[in-house]
Design a protein around this motif. Sequence first.
Motif, PDB file in Angstrom:
ATOM      1  N   LEU A 144       0.810  -1.222   0.000  1.00 32.70           N
ATOM      2  CA  LEU A 144       0.000   0.000   0.000  1.00 32.70           C
ATOM      3  C   LEU A 144       0.841   1.269   0.000  1.00 32.70           C
ATOM      4  N   LEU A 145       2.051   1.218   0.537  1.00 32.35           N
ATOM      5  CA  LEU A 145       2.910   2.404   0.521  1.00 32.35           C
ATOM      6  C   LEU A 145       3.260   2.809  -0.909  1.00 32.35           C
ATOM      7  N   ARG A 146       3.226   1.866  -1.827  1.00 33.85           N
ATOM      8  CA  ARG A 146       3.516   2.154  -3.233  1.00 33.85           C
ATOM      9  C   ARG A 146       2.327   2.811  -3.943  1.00 33.85           C
ATOM     10  N   ASP A 147       1.177   2.846  -3.281  1.00 32.16           N
ATOM     11  CA  ASP A 147      -0.071   3.195  -3.958  1.00 32.16           C
ATOM     12  C   ASP A 147      -0.558   4.624  -3.736  1.00 32.16           C
ATOM     13  N   GLY A 148       0.334   5.524  -3.379  1.00 32.80           N
ATOM     14  CA  GLY A 148      -0.063   6.918  -3.271  1.00 32.80           C
ATOM     15  C   GLY A 148       0.301   7.536  -1.938  1.00 32.80           C
ATOM     16  N   CYS A 149       0.485   8.860  -1.985  1.00 33.28           N
ATOM     17  CA  CYS A 149       0.823   9.603  -0.777  1.00 33.28           C
ATOM     18  C   CYS A 149       0.394  11.054  -0.961  1.00 33.28           C
ATOM     19  N   GLY A 150       0.108  11.702   0.158  1.00 31.01           N
ATOM     20  CA  GLY A 150      -0.308  13.097   0.079  1.00 31.01           C
ATOM     21  C   GLY A 150      -1.452  13.254  -0.902  1.00 31.01           C
ATOM     22  N   LEU A 182       6.109   8.230   3.561  1.00 28.39           N
ATOM     23  CA  LEU A 182       6.160   7.708   4.927  1.00 28.39           C
ATOM     24  C   LEU A 182       5.335   8.545   5.902  1.00 28.39           C
ATOM     25  N   ALA A 183       5.235   9.861   5.654  1.00 22.95           N
ATOM     26  CA  ALA A 183       4.511  10.741   6.574  1.00 22.95           C
ATOM     27  C   ALA A 183       3.006  10.787   6.282  1.00 22.95           C
ATOM     28  N   SER A 184       2.627  10.671   5.004  1.00 24.44           N
ATOM     29  CA  SER A 184       1.199  10.767   4.680  1.00 24.44           C
ATOM     30  C   SER A 184       0.801   9.804   3.571  1.00 24.44           C
ATOM     31  N   PRO A 185       0.903   8.497   3.846  1.00 22.43           N
ATOM     32  CA  PRO A 185       0.467   7.522   2.837  1.00 22.43           C
ATOM     33  C   PRO A 185      -1.047   7.615   2.666  1.00 22.43           C
ATOM     34  N   GLN A 186      -1.525   7.285   1.461  1.00 23.61           N
ATOM     35  CA  GLN A 186      -2.968   7.373   1.206  1.00 23.61           C
ATOM     36  C   GLN A 186      -3.747   6.201   1.785  1.00 23.61           C
ATOM     37  N   PHE A 187      -3.195   5.003   1.706  1.00 27.52           N
ATOM     38  CA  PHE A 187      -3.913   3.800   2.122  1.00 27.52           C
ATOM     39  C   PHE A 187      -5.339   3.820   1.566  1.00 27.52           C
ATOM     40  N   ASP A 188      -5.446   3.995   0.260  1.00 34.93           N
ATOM     41  CA  ASP A 188      -6.719   4.087  -0.444  1.00 34.93           C
ATOM     42  C   ASP A 188      -7.539   2.810  -0.260  1.00 34.93           C
ATOM     43  N   ALA A 189      -8.823   2.956   0.013  1.00 37.71           N
ATOM     44  CA  ALA A 189      -9.705   1.813   0.279  1.00 37.71           C
ATOM     45  C   ALA A 189      -9.777   0.858  -0.910  1.00 37.71           C
ATOM     46  N   LYS A 190      -9.825   1.408  -2.141  1.00 35.59           N
ATOM     47  CA  LYS A 190      -9.879   0.546  -3.328  1.00 35.59           C
ATOM     48  C   LYS A 190      -8.599  -0.269  -3.467  1.00 35.59           C
ATOM     49  N   GLU A 191      -7.465   0.387  -3.237  1.00 33.76           N
ATOM     50  CA  GLU A 191      -6.183  -0.318  -3.330  1.00 33.76           C
ATOM     51  C   GLU A 191      -6.059  -1.363  -2.226  1.00 33.76           C
ATOM     52  N   LEU A 192      -6.586  -1.048  -1.046  1.00 33.16           N
ATOM     53  CA  LEU A 192      -6.579  -1.996   0.064  1.00 33.16           C
ATOM     54  C   LEU A 192      -7.366  -3.237  -0.298  1.00 33.16           C
TER      55      LEU A 192
END
Length: 194
Positions: A125-131, A180-190
């Motif tokens: 999930l860290l690869r899937d977006g930030c900020g 690292l400070a603001s990962p998105q953890f997008d629900a769809k990606e999860l």
Amino acid sequence: LGGAAGEENLRNRLESVHPALLDQSIRDWFDPQRARVRVLAPDAAVLPDFAEILQANWSGTKRHDTAAGNYMEGEKETVSLENGCTLILLPDTHAPYVSLNMTSSGGNSLLDTKKQGLAHLTAALLRDGCGDMNKEAVETYLAARASSMDFVTGKQIFLVKMEGPIQYTEDLLHLLDQTLASPQFDAKELDRER
């Protein structure tokens, strides 16, 4: 082409490969003058002379000696951080690239049985977006800079890997900080990663 025609084309190409063609490809594409051996080993390790082995097995390779233990062009610098972490800087001016590898304790073997897989899921999930950047924006940002960023878990480690041309160092470090400070953890990606 896919299907039967694609498979037939692939088989024909594979059958046309022979030792003389491979030898010619090696002569055309592998330049012994650019071969280098770099080894990061513990201080007390006894290692064979890799450069000598390379020279003996690949004619035309020049030896580029560095003093034992001084395996990079610049001096190794070790910095102890206030949080107990150690930063090791290994300058190398042979290539205009920056490479970052950060390792910390982590991984599934450090988790209880109910949380197994969480380390792998976090890395994915860290690869899937930030900020304000989604997955595609991060991939585009990295591609535009001919760079890469990856997160990997093992049984007991969590590894952050990043590399790219040196002129983009500030951009890459900013992206890593955002990730690292603001990962998105997008629900769809999860849902997709599960």
